[in-house]
Scaffold this active site. Sequence first.
Site, mmCIF file in Angstrom:
data_model
loop_
_atom_site.group_PDB
_atom_site.id
_atom_site.type_symbol
_atom_site.label_atom_id
_atom_site.label_comp_id
_atom_site.label_asym_id
_atom_site.label_seq_id
_atom_site.Cartn_x
_atom_site.Cartn_y
_atom_site.Cartn_z
ATOM 1 N N HIS A 92 -38.085 -130.998 12.435
ATOM 2 C CA HIS A 92 -36.926 -130.528 11.511
ATOM 3 C C HIS A 92 -36.695 -128.936 11.701
ATOM 4 O O HIS A 92 -35.763 -128.164 11.397
ATOM 5 C CB HIS A 92 -37.110 -130.684 10.111
ATOM 6 N N ASP A 144 -33.236 -120.878 12.798
ATOM 7 C CA ASP A 144 -33.116 -122.040 11.872
ATOM 8 C C ASP A 144 -32.782 -123.207 12.576
ATOM 9 O O ASP A 144 -32.098 -123.293 13.581
ATOM 10 C CB ASP A 144 -31.816 -122.018 10.947
HETATM 11 P P1 ADQ Z 1 -34.644 -125.699 5.111
HETATM 12 O O1 ADQ Z 1 -35.138 -124.486 5.858
HETATM 13 O O2 ADQ Z 1 -35.038 -125.794 3.640
HETATM 14 O O3 ADQ Z 1 -34.846 -126.909 5.980
HETATM 15 P P2 ADQ Z 1 -31.711 -126.058 4.781
HETATM 16 O O4 ADQ Z 1 -31.220 -126.854 6.159
HETATM 17 O O5 ADQ Z 1 -30.602 -125.017 4.734
HETATM 18 O O6 ADQ Z 1 -33.004 -125.344 5.064
HETATM 19 O O7 ADQ Z 1 -31.719 -126.961 3.475
HETATM 20 C C1 ADQ Z 1 -31.973 -126.320 2.450
HETATM 21 C C2 ADQ Z 1 -31.311 -127.215 1.167
HETATM 22 O O8 ADQ Z 1 -31.694 -126.710 0.159
HETATM 23 C C3 ADQ Z 1 -29.734 -127.539 1.275
HETATM 24 O O9 ADQ Z 1 -29.635 -128.785 1.218
HETATM 25 C C4 ADQ Z 1 -29.464 -126.616 0.081
HETATM 26 O O10 ADQ Z 1 -28.408 -127.018 -0.595
HETATM 27 C C5 ADQ Z 1 -30.724 -126.428 -0.630
HETATM 28 N N1 ADQ Z 1 -30.738 -125.260 -1.372
HETATM 29 C C6 ADQ Z 1 -30.887 -123.881 -0.854
HETATM 30 N N2 ADQ Z 1 -30.986 -123.089 -1.847
HETATM 31 C C7 ADQ Z 1 -30.646 -123.601 -3.161
HETATM 32 C C8 ADQ Z 1 -30.483 -123.363 -4.208
HETATM 33 N N3 ADQ Z 1 -30.758 -122.127 -4.673
HETATM 34 N N4 ADQ Z 1 -30.219 -124.276 -5.407
HETATM 35 C C9 ADQ Z 1 -30.104 -125.486 -5.061
HETATM 36 N N5 ADQ Z 1 -30.227 -125.721 -3.709
HETATM 37 C C10 ADQ Z 1 -30.550 -125.027 -2.932
HETATM 38 C C11 ADQ Z 1 -35.433 -127.312 7.122
HETATM 39 C C12 ADQ Z 1 -35.117 -126.407 8.178
HETATM 40 C C13 ADQ Z 1 -33.568 -126.478 8.488
HETATM 41 C C14 ADQ Z 1 -32.958 -127.968 8.717
HETATM 42 C C15 ADQ Z 1 -33.370 -128.833 7.556
HETATM 43 C C16 ADQ Z 1 -33.227 -130.303 7.703
HETATM 44 O O11 ADQ Z 1 -35.823 -125.113 8.039
HETATM 45 O O12 ADQ Z 1 -33.156 -125.550 9.673
HETATM 46 O O13 ADQ Z 1 -31.869 -128.010 8.769
HETATM 47 O O14 ADQ Z 1 -35.086 -128.736 7.349
HETATM 48 O O15 ADQ Z 1 -33.647 -130.822 9.002
#
Ligand code: ADQ
Length: 469
Positions: free
Chosen positions: A161, A371
């Site tokens: 991921h 990311d």
């Molecule tokens: P993450 O680094 O966690 O994931 P991301 O893909 O942006 O990053 O997902 C974050 C999730 O958390 C989103 O669904 C978002 O809605 C939720 N979120 C973030 N802040 C929030 C808040 N304050 N309140 C509620 N919800 C919140 C890792 C990798 C990424 C990759 C994903 C999936 O780092 O690059 O996209 O896995 O593979």
Amino acid sequence: MSARRPLIVVANRLPVSQGDDGWTASAGGLVTALRPVMDEVGGAWIGWDDNANSVPTRVDGLGCDLHAVKLSRAVVRGYYHGFANRTLWPLFHDLLARPVIDRDLWDSYLTANEAFAEVTAKVAADTDPAPTIWVQDYHLLLLPGMLRDRLPDARIGFFLHIPFPPPELIARLPWRDQLLSGMLAADSVGFHTSRFRDNFLRSVARVKPDVQIDGDVLTMPDGRQVRAVAHPISIDAAGFAELARSEQTEAELADLRTQFQGRHVFLGVDRLDYTKGIRHRLDSIEQLLDRRPDLRGRFTFVQIAVPSRDDVKEYRQLRTQVETEVGRINGLFTEPGQDVPVHYLFRAVPREALAAYYRLADVMCVTPLKDGMNLVAKEFVTVQAATDGDGVLLLSEFCGAEIEFGNDPVRCNPFDVEGTSLLMESALHLDLADRRARIQRLGAVVREQDVYRWVTDQLDAAEQGPEGS
Ligand code: ADQ
């Protein structure tokens, strides 16, 4: 979808959480996307129990059995807080923090992967017909290899991921050979983008010269073949579109519109992680407010930061730095009697509130320094497109999502603080019809390649192995 084998998902965490009403299924995209598959073919999810005593074996709404992996506190410290989050995470994210190289952490990583292998091999052996085992992420890079030793004929898929770094960085790890061997024991190894897949192929070429590479197929010295694939993860686009238009989201939005009336709203939504570029973003906001005094009082930046990994020193430091910076900017630019320019929420917000913020935002700042994909960008454009929005996506060049999205976002280099600040300013002046058209095109990209498609592609790759190429 073709007839599938039963599915065993192995991830660091189980997809459940314990609240006041007992255990419930998590609302994450992967869980949602797997539900129809699990309902059809059945299966299991294996994950660390987070030291809970009594994880149930079934939870309403999840069509699979849950199997908890028990790890001692010391192993969790070394494996999870240590090797996964202080060694692999910074190294795989281009050294944004200094990776810790420590043999005790590695030993814990081995122990934890062994514990996952024990449980998984047992569950797989008890599953009839033979299952597909789908291993998730950087916590479990050794697991495919440990499973192959125990179950030579198993069908194993692996998905990473996070980014896969260039060979020069992998080469710094004393355990590079073992980690690559672990991954190469799968039948298919998946990445978000072809760039990450190519980094993996080049790393294998450098570290393991006895592996033959032909396009995306790798042939091991014993003749076994592995396929390296690029499948971008996504979101449940239809689910998010519905959420965007729900009554509760509308109600939340009405409140927010009253509160932020007369202001341009810029938004950031991230886990509080140094890879997400929050400090650089704040610096760009500061330059914008410094350069454009007329915006003060007419501008708000809302940063919603979900607490993350506070057992790790670098994350505690980041929290202090971000909070100091927010305080400094508000100190510099708040007009007496008026609202502060930066609203900082250090918490997870409910889905409806999140959707309301996505609808409210004039400019969504997704500016990670590195990311794997970034699902926030996909959530924002989906919510905006479903509600005929005209918000602008300011998107970093250094996340997986920028490849699919092409030139419709305003693309930025977040390391260039001044350049990003100028792009923030220009985003305010984009033509309305152009903004709407861009959001519609971006929404269509996410609808077309949603998380259901990603699951199908991944499972097809795992089940077909190299023959699928
Ligand atoms: P993450 O680094 O966690 O994931 P991301 O893909 O942006 O990053 O997902 C974050 C999730 O958390 C989103 O669904 C978002 O809605 C939720 N979120 C973030 N802040 C929030 C808040 N304050 N309140 C509620 N919800 C919140 C890792 C990798 C990424 C990759 C994903 C999936 O780092 O690059 O996209 O896995 O593979």
